[in-house]
Design an enzyme around this catalytic site. Structure first.
Site, PDB file in Angstrom:
ATOM      1  N   ASP A   1       1.013  30.182  58.387  1.00 50.67           N
ATOM      2  CA  ASP A   1       1.421  28.826  58.037  1.00 50.67           C
ATOM      3  C   ASP A   1       1.317  28.723  56.526  1.00 50.67           C
ATOM      4  OD1 ASP A   1       2.547  26.414  58.828  1.00 50.67           O
ATOM      5  OD2 ASP A   1       0.633  25.373  58.721  1.00 50.67           O
ATOM      6  N   THR A   2       2.304  28.097  55.944  1.00 49.05           N
ATOM      7  CA  THR A   2       2.400  28.008  54.495  1.00 49.05           C
ATOM      8  C   THR A   2       2.565  26.564  54.089  1.00 49.05           C
ATOM      9  OG1 THR A   2       3.343  30.218  54.243  1.00 49.05           O
ATOM     10  CG2 THR A   2       3.810  28.647  52.492  1.00 49.05           C
TER      11      THR A   2
ATOM     12  N   ARG B   1       2.825  34.603  50.113  1.00 49.93           N
ATOM     13  CA  ARG B   1       2.911  35.352  51.369  1.00 49.93           C
ATOM     14  C   ARG B   1       2.700  36.841  51.120  1.00 49.93           C
ATOM     15  NH1 ARG B   1       7.066  33.207  52.864  1.00 49.93           N
ATOM     16  NH2 ARG B   1       6.093  31.585  54.109  1.00 49.93           N
TER      17      ARG B   1
ATOM     18  N   THR C   1       6.940  33.837  63.826  1.00 46.96           N
ATOM     19  CA  THR C   1       7.992  33.091  63.160  1.00 46.96           C
ATOM     20  C   THR C   1       9.368  33.435  63.708  1.00 46.96           C
ATOM     21  OG1 THR C   1       8.967  32.487  61.033  1.00 46.96           O
ATOM     22  CG2 THR C   1       8.285  34.785  61.291  1.00 46.96           C
ATOM     23  N   ALA C   2      10.223  32.423  63.771  1.00 49.36           N
ATOM     24  CA  ALA C   2      11.630  32.635  64.090  1.00 49.36           C
ATOM     25  C   ALA C   2      12.483  32.476  62.834  1.00 49.36           C
ATOM     26  CB  ALA C   2      12.080  31.634  65.160  1.00 49.36           C
TER      27      ALA C   2
END
EC number: 3.6.1.66
Length: 201
Positions: free
Chosen positions: A68-69, A184, A9-10
């Site tokens: 991924d959410t 998460r 992730t960024a």
């Protein structure tokens, strides 16, 4: 055990959450600046997480962790789901996504309570250079608020009221409060448990 992973992730909010929950278990490194975004065109959360994890692992030669959410809203037949980040368009604009969600629920007349039931799901894929993977997931049930509330968090946090909370949205909670019950946070703790089991076996 994997002691260090590169994050796919960024998103600085996501990266901070991941680092906080995994502290003491796994060290995380930010995605290198030279590694471009990965096209997320899978039709499942796990598929998108795997695409990102494989790409970062291949680019860096190091274990990579991707998530991924999706936000699944019952009244919208599970949408936005895997398209949560792009609900309002390919620009991945969180403000537009929130506006789109509220407009869709208003259009359906879903004004309160059970009409606004939803859940957040996160799937994590940790990919190692030898091709092995560790997969974990987490979910949290809740409802969609009728208006934005709170200034913390990111994405849909100002609209999501978790059942396991006290009536506040994720964006009204501190980072520690959110991580304790969030999708998460649950997925990351499950991942840490699996890594510990691997080390012990």
């Amino acid at each position: 055990m994997t002691d260090r992973v590169v994050l796919a992730t960024a998103n600085p909010g996501k990266a901070a959450e991941i680092a906080a929950v995994l502290a003491g278990t796994v060290e995380v490194e930010p995605r290198p600046d030279h590694v471009p975004d990965v096209v997320e065109d899978a039709d499942t959360l796990e598929g998108n997480a795997r695409l990102k994890a494989v790409a970062i692992c291949d680019a860096t030669g190091q274990p990579a962790l991707a998530d991924d959410t999706g936000l699944e809203v019952d009244a919208l037949d599970g949408a936005p789901g895997v398209r949560s980040a792009r609900f309002a368009g390919p620009e991945e604009d969180p403000v537009a996504n929130r506006r789109q969600l509220l407009a869709e629920l208003d259009r359906l007349g879903a004004t309160e309570g059970d009409q606004r039931r939803a859940r957040f799901r996160t799937v994590l894929v940790l990919r190692r250079p030898d091709g092995t993977e560790v997969i974990a997931d987490g979910a949290v049930e809740g409802t969609i608020a009728s208006e934005l509330r709170g200034g913390a968090g990111f994405g849909y946090d100002p609209l999501f009221v978790p059942d396991d909370g006290d009536g506040r949205t994720f964006a009204e909670m501190s980072a520690d409060e959110k991580n304790a019950i969030s999708h998460r946070g649950r997925a990351l703790r499950a991942l840490a448990d699996r890594l510990s089991e691997t080390e012990a076996s």
